[in-house]
Design a protein around this motif. Structure first.
Motif: not given
Lengths: 664, 664
Positions: A618-619, A657-660, A663, B557-558, B649-650
């Motif tokens: 996910g990076k 981008i979405k982190a989850n 979002d 994820n944030k 976001p991470t």
């Protein structure tokens, strides 16, 4: 593989066709359609759809109209005259009439005594709701007859128009006159209320114009034709009054009442109203042999098709007015594209074709029919789209019914009357417009000609046409060569990478090449025909990538996939992986495959693409090789909730981008 | 750098504090606040904000109230009694009163004869609109007094409450009694209409309860305190009637009327109403020395802070009810977080702190004050947020005013009365709650103590506190040590990579380390104080990365960035490049820098991040090194339209590519 860039093929050609001087010297209409009642359809693609409408869609319409909603009950309440209140919306009567019209067509295709008994039962209820003076409208009769004819938006003539259409259809099928007489009294009542008194009235939602021409044709009474023309003449003179006209955002423009019909130059307002208006204007012009509306119609048609039509043949991009906004404003997710507007495109383009003999109108008709309109009906026949977007967020799905339920019965009546759009003729010649397996008999001056079509269209372009004249006779047979088959998209579209297949368009007669001339988009084969002559037409169906004109901002950096008359889309079902992001490479190659068990049997198109997705940790993101499978646009949203796009990206201009998954 | 994972620090500790047995044996309240009128603020951060409210925000409120909207005109219409119609909404009177309350505080901070004359003019108009029986409400007086007190939602007591608050504030500043007497007659009228007759009435929008306690305190008349308590007692017994209660989606729950106040366990309904209710309940409990509401308040407080509060101290995530939904439902873009609700959090948490002596309530107060509430007011003082989301689409911006205009005057009165929240005392001890440069004099049993604070807070944590007792005396000085400074986030949050700075929390007296004891979140220094004693407090301010509990789906994820009491956000101005997509690396390092010319002077936080963007040819995406600059959350949307996010976001879980800027 080679690149074709085709410029506007119609520009400059069409206007001359419509010049008044041309029309003044000849019959306005080039040809008349062969009625669906003289066409027996036996087609792998359409026959099952027609059966589904007969067996599923019409029963759904009946149940909704009679049981689940108060539409029929409003008629019963009028007859009981006990002061009960109207339920629903003021245009709900029309849904009863449109269902009845679909039933009438269905009874012609598939006689069914029980269904006919149901129709007769409804007709009795409708007749019992007619007022002594002929007025028939459950909304005003139940909520106060003193208020009738006070707000031109209230669809009184729209309802009347659909009643007339149903009556004509039912009479044509059954020769029962009851509903036809009700309809004539309705028309007479309107005529007496306004035209005969020299009063003004504008139909807020056009529809009655085309219906009155049908009533004229079946009754022979010219006053109905005159009334239709009177309705057209009323527009554009400031007579409009009521809710629409008082609404600052809508106004006269919303229902094409700001400019007299003959002076209109641009498409505007509510899409379905516009389609019905121009269909009615074409009908009046043809019936009166009067070319005065045609210049306007041609200008408006070009404005629709060149600058305001989706590649699916859908029109009316804006939901706020269910209609048109500004040129080239064609958003995909937010496309409104009402099913009824695509049905209207079929109606209007049929009339334009009959008037001009030009196949380009059938190209548009076919586009709207196989894509924008057919998309409105689920494969199962019992789910519907009101709007037909060209892209959707996840979880989009069809509905069982709508509060405003114009679309289900509209697509039902269109499919049941498909036979109307296949053949046309005049006394001396025959036209083949659509490629649908079917038989028909066409009376020409020199004797009747039987035609039989066999094909696997739209999955391939091999059409076998058997010509059986009663006796040998000479006549020109016009076979439409679709614009797409000649790599001629409409202006505003370009094909890229149009694969020239090894077999180009070919036409043979009894197995041998035949001489033909191209006229107005038709291959014209003029010869003496004898029984059993077989024309074999091959329309190559490579996958065409279509580019939109740069003016359509929403389609920049995108490509649409077309094969034959069908537009394709990429659908991703809900609950699958997160949305797949892909890019169509510049050198993409497409493979087609018929999948008999998918979506009632469709040819899918597969392509290798670049897939963009998050790396495992996910990076960052990575671009991988992947593939897509495109399905015909009409067949999406038949496997549950999904996400869909017609215009596929060829380039990334930005990314989110979405982190989850929450979002928001 | 080391990782701190802190578990719920308050769980299990607090309930015992509120047990009835503890309260029954002693005074309910631990301490009383030092009024802002005895606090002279001289603070680099706050003094300019207070001046802006005085010079800009209050004039804006006056212009809106008097000129641009009909709020004052409604009072004039009542006085003219010519049958003119009410304009606006039924709660618009309250905006006049809240502006007046802000003016009253402003006049205390900055005497201004012209402004006072304007206030007197308004007060004359308000007084002229009072009915002979004391009733005062322009909406019902203009639209039909026969309808008053028929719908408990119509804010009649809400308006009355704000009138009372304004009257008390104006009396406290000017000692003029006119408005106070109007307010007393209003309260008397309500008391006579309901309580004295044994009738029931529920305040649909709570507010009058806390106002009546203020009226009781300034007049000494116990009946106002009893009336306040009566209002609390009315709730939760099915007495509620009117629009809200009839609304299926709202119902009694919407205004906390489904359960008696003392039995409430969970936060629910409209956020502002809830905050005002619990503030009023705390005030009544403290004034009556009655602990019966406290268990409920503690349970509700934990439900708010542990499961339903944003990291900005904002509450009420849902726009549909302007309030609470389900636990952990904290969407960022869709966060409602009304400015008034954060103001309410300041009010309620002040009361909870006074009742318990526990600093954790000031931790929340400070969080709401510096973030959720302050965000509602632009740096310029003339633009406002009604909602304060934690992320925004591009093009978000502040408004000049609102149809429902509760927020502007609410933030104005809060800022003008900031002095209320800094110090507290009882007869024997002193509490320092907020770190704001200021001077005050606090009377203790053994003599008055002058305190002076100097700091550069919130930009650094070095606080100098000079203690000047009139004569030497011994007393405990409680200095709040914020939870964040001890790496103690509220339950539901975790700090990751909390940099332990080289200098940990330190407290010195006259340059030498001093002994202190930690009690309820305060460093307590008990000694004999003499003039000129200087306490130097250092609160380390490393950048803290905050992780939310996994239950908050929107924040998975944030990470959020906090420094001192301030939450930070990353803002991208409109018309800049397309949205920058970045990922905060696991090993991110943060640099801080004070930028004196940015946003009136802010410490920004910079970090190296991974930036995701399309490659030059648009055929794929690439991850590059880049950097972000975060600004304090309260300062966003002060440089034009922008896009913003607090939770950064991470990790990428999914991606959406766009082919063009009109991809919709």
């Amino acid at each position: 593989m080679s690149v074709f860039k085709i410029s506007a093929v119609f520009a400059g050609v069409v206007p001359a066709l419509f010049s008044a001087s041309v029309f003044a010297q000849q019959n306005v209409a080039k040809m008349t359609p062969v009625s669906f009642s003289n066409v027996e359809i036996n087609d792998k693609f359409w026959s099952p759809r027609i059966s589904t409408v007969t067996n599923v869609t019409i029963p759904v319409c009946i149940e909704q109209t009679e049981v689940k909603t108060p539409r029929i009950r409003n008629f019963e309440k009028v007859a009981r005259a006990k002061g009960e209140k109207h339920e629903g919306i003021y245009y709900d009567d029309s849904d009863v009439y449109k269902a009845l019209e679909a039933i009438a067509y269905s009874l012609k295709n598939h006689p069914d005594p029980k269904l006919e008994a149901k129709a007769d039962e409804w007709i009795d209820k409708i007749a019992a709701a007619q007022q002594p003076d002929g007025y028939l409208n459950t909304y005003y009769t139940l909520s106060g007859l003193d208020k009738r004819w006070t707000d031109m938006e209230k669809h009184e003539d729209y309802n009347a128009g659909h009643l007339i259409e149903a009556a004509v259809a039912y009479y044509n099928t059954t020769h029962k006159r009851k509903l036809l007489e009700v309809a004539m009294r309705v028309a007479d009542n309107i005529d007496n209320t306004f035209r005969q008194k020299g009063l003004h009235w504008v139909s807020g939602h056009e529809e009655i114009e085309l219906a009155l021409v049908k009533l004229y044709k079946v009754t022979g009474k010219e006053k109905y034709l005159d009334l239709a023309d009177w309705y057209l003449q009323q527009r554009g003179h400031g007579y409009g009054k009521g809710a629409i006209w008082n609404n600052r955002d809508m106004g006269a423009k919303y229902c094409q009442d700001d400019v007299p019909v003959a002076d209109q130059k641009q498409i505007e307002g509510h899409a379905v109203r516009a389609m019905y208006l121009y269909t009615g204007a074409a009908d009046v012009g043809a019936a009166k042999n009067d070319p005065s509306y045609f210049k306007a119609m041609n200008n408006v048609w070009e404005d629709v098709v060149y600058r305001n039509m989706y590649i699916t043949g859908g029109i009316g991009s804006s939901g706020s007015n269910e209609g048109f906004s500004v040129d080239y404003d064609l958003p995909n997710k937010n496309a409104y594209c009402e099913t009824c507007a695509s049905v209207g495109m079929v109606l209007w383009n049929e009339r334009m074709n009959l008037l001009t003999g030009n196949a380009k109108f059938v190209d548009v008709l076919e586009r709207s029919l196989y894509n924008g309109a057919l998309d409105g009906l689920s494969l199962s026949g019992d789910r519907f789209f009101y709007g037909n977007p060209l892209a959707s967020e996840p979880n989009y799905q069809r509905s069982e019914w709508f509060g405003t339920a114009c679309c289900p019965s509209n697509i039902a009546r269109l499919v049941e009357s498909l036979g109307n759009y296949i053949y046309a003729s005049n006394n001396d010649a025959v036209w083949v417009n659509l490629f649908v397996g079917s038989k028909t008999s066409i009376p020409l001056k020199k004797g009747t000609v039987q035609l039989q079509q066999e094909s696997n269209y739209p999955w391939d372009g091999n059409i076998k046409l058997t010509v059986n004249p009663a006796a040998k006779q000479s006549f020109p047979l016009h076979v439409r060569i679709p614009g797409w088959a000649n790599n001629q998209p409409v202006p505003g579209e370009t094909y890229r990478f149009a694969d020239k297949e090894e077999n180009p368009i070919s036409i043979s007669l009894n197995g041998k090449p035949v001489k033909y001339e191209m006229q107005n988009g038709y291959a014209v084969i003029s010869r003496e025909w004898k029984k059993g002559d077989v024309i074999a037409l091959n329309l190559p169906m490579p996958v065409r990538q279509v580019l939109a004109t740069d003016s359509v901002k929403a389609d920049r950096n995108k490509v649409a996939i077309q094969r034959g008359p069908l537009m394709y889309c990429v659908e991703q079902l809900a609950n699958a992986d997160p949305k797949q992001n892909f890019i169509i490479p510049d050198n993409a190659t497409f493979k087609t495959e018929f999948e008999p068990n998918l979506l009632n049997g469709v040819t899918v198109i597969k392509a290798d693409v670049s897939v963009i997705k998050p790396t495992a940790n996910g990076k960052s993101l990575e671009t991988q090789n992947g593939s897509i499978t495109a399905i015909p646009y009409y067949s999406w949203a038949n496997r549950g909730r999904s996400q869909m796009e017609v215009w596929l990206p060829t380039k990334v201009s930005s990314v989110n981008i979405k982190a989850n998954s929450d979002d928001n």
